[in-house]
Scaffold this motif. Structure first.
Motif: not given
Length: 222
Positions: A193-222
């Motif tokens: 469908h060509g959608a934009t995907l935002i995926l919350v996961t604790h699994d690093a292997a799943l996150a690596e399937r995404c184009d980009r990884i954004v890491s958060l810590r204590d409510g801030r971008l890490a």
């Protein structure tokens, strides 16, 4: 260059807790391009799900600005946000959130009907077929396995062909094999469908399937 699907500028979230106000997100600035897939990772309590909720207009930022597809979500009331989600977003949660008194087909058709599609049941049937549940359309959630219920939730989220897919730990309640199948389906539907995907996961292997990884810590971008 097309406008970004999401543009967050110094977005913050403060919620009232039992002991008083709690700051959940602190000055998040983030831009997501159309068609991009982004994995949100971080330890428990880092603000991943809260950020997803803010991006989906399920929680309104209490500071800064959240713009999606040119619309300022921080300036919308609840009714406007609900219409925006209905018309542009598909959301999948860890819990399936199916209506127990409705069949799989009815669960998928309901948001299509609310969006005014006259062929809601035909489109719902096609969406269930896309996730391999054509033969289970008449079953109720209690008659389906956890993996099947999450497939119904995926069909419901994608049946409207949304521009944005938000997924919050969609495999959290599933065994690893079933979870892997669900993730394959999620990425396949997103690509189809060509959608934009935002995926919350604790699994690093799943996150690596995404184009980009954004890491958060204590409510801030890490």
């Amino acid at each position: 260059m097309s406008d970004p699907i999401f543009s967050l500028t110094d977005a913050s979230l403060r919620l009232d807790g039992n002991a008083g106000p709690v700051d959940i997100l602190h000055g998040i600035s983030l831009t997501v391009a159309a068609g991009e897939s982004v994995g949100l990772i971080g330890p428990s309590g880092s603000g991943k799900s809260s950020l997803l909720m803010v991006m989906g207009g399920l929680e309104q930022a209490t500071g800064g600005q959240v713009v999606s597809m040119g619309h300022d979500l921080t300036a919308m009331d609840e009714d406007a946000l609900a219409r925006f989600r209905r018309d542009r977003m598909g959301i999948v949660f860890q819990s399936f959130h199916l209506i127990p008194t409705m069949t799989a087909l009815e669960n998928v058709a309901t948001p299509l009907e609310l969006a005014g599609h006259r062929d809601a049941f035909d489109r719902a049937a096609a969406a269930l077929a896309d996730v391999g549940l054509a033969q289970r359309a008449g079953h109720y959630p209690s008659q389906l396995s956890g993996g099947e219920q999450q497939r119904v939730a995926l069909a419901r989220a994608t049946a409207t062909r949304p521009k944005i897919l938000l997924a919050d730990e969609p495999t959290g309640n599933l065994d690893s094999a079933t979870g892997a199948t669900i993730m394959d389906l999620l990425f396949d539907l997103r690509d189809r469908h060509g959608a934009t995907l935002i995926l919350v996961t604790h699994d690093a292997a799943l996150a690596e399937r995404c184009d980009r990884i954004v890491s958060l810590r204590d409510g801030r971008l890490a």
